[in-house]
Design an enzyme around this catalytic site. Sequence first.
Site, PDB file in Angstrom:
ATOM      1  N   SER A 196       0.863  -1.187   0.000  1.00  0.00           N
ATOM      2  CA  SER A 196       0.000   0.000   0.000  1.00  0.00           C
ATOM      3  C   SER A 196       0.891   1.225   0.000  1.00  0.00           C
ATOM      4  O   SER A 196       2.061   1.165   0.397  1.00  0.00           O
ATOM      5  CB  SER A 196      -0.875  -0.012   1.258  1.00  0.00           C
ATOM      6  OG  SER A 196      -1.516   1.234   1.444  1.00  0.00           O
TER       7      SER A 196
ATOM      8  N   TYR B  98      -1.638  -0.261  10.833  1.00  0.00           N
ATOM      9  CA  TYR B  98      -1.761  -0.655   9.433  1.00  0.00           C
ATOM     10  C   TYR B  98      -0.522  -0.236   8.649  1.00  0.00           C
ATOM     11  O   TYR B  98       0.034  -1.021   7.869  1.00  0.00           O
ATOM     12  CB  TYR B  98      -3.011  -0.024   8.819  1.00  0.00           C
ATOM     13  CG  TYR B  98      -3.243  -0.416   7.381  1.00  0.00           C
ATOM     14  CD1 TYR B  98      -3.750  -1.673   7.061  1.00  0.00           C
ATOM     15  CD2 TYR B  98      -2.956   0.465   6.340  1.00  0.00           C
ATOM     16  CE1 TYR B  98      -3.952  -2.047   5.740  1.00  0.00           C
ATOM     17  CE2 TYR B  98      -3.160   0.094   5.021  1.00  0.00           C
ATOM     18  CZ  TYR B  98      -3.667  -1.157   4.726  1.00  0.00           C
ATOM     19  OH  TYR B  98      -3.864  -1.520   3.412  1.00  0.00           O
TER      20      TYR B  98
END
Length: 237
Positions: A140, A153
């Site tokens: 990501s 995250y």
Amino acid sequence: MLASDARVIMISGANRGIGRAVAEVLYGEGYRLSLGTRKVQELNRELAHWDAARVLVHPFDATDPTAPNSWVATTVARFGRLDGLVNNAGIARHAGLEDEDETALDELWTVNVKGPLRLTRAALPHLRRSGSGRIVNVSSLSGKRVKNDNVGYAMSKFALLALTHATRRAGWDDGIRCTALCPSFVATDLTREITKVSREEMIQPADLARLVATVMALPNTATVAELLVNCRLEDML
């Protein structure tokens, strides 16, 4: 370019989102696929029109330490080889810097980091024998910068970048090439609660799948370490 008709690719989290899109594109290009999912019966029903000789649907739970070895062994027994791995299975949980409850952080680390690590470890001997093994880790842009308070995250995706580069080093001499795919917001179930970017403005899974297919087909002499894909303008990204 690498011939796709005999090559075997494993894809985790293949029942939906990016993983499903990658499976559809690679199947269309002639690859043989081993698809890992927690919903085996459902995925088998949805892919009933695909050529069964080219597709294996296998149970895979990223939280199970024994799952990677079992899945890889079944894949190689079925197809006789393994040429690529797409570490796509992942979760989104919120884990703030000052959260004393580390449950969400532990879940993120187990699925987003240990899951890909274990699959990579199980697959490496077979990818080495391929001579042109390919691994794509779906990370990501949160693995490249921190833009919100969900440090857990981001930490898990930064770690996946580290795994990518460690894998590149470990497998380079045997023709293994590893790429981190780092998208911004993608129109999948994981972003269904996002409101600051509309679904229409988000990256479409099919577009990321085309990039994965390109990486899989590149020769050993043209390797891409990281693919940063954004749907918004950001400095340096």
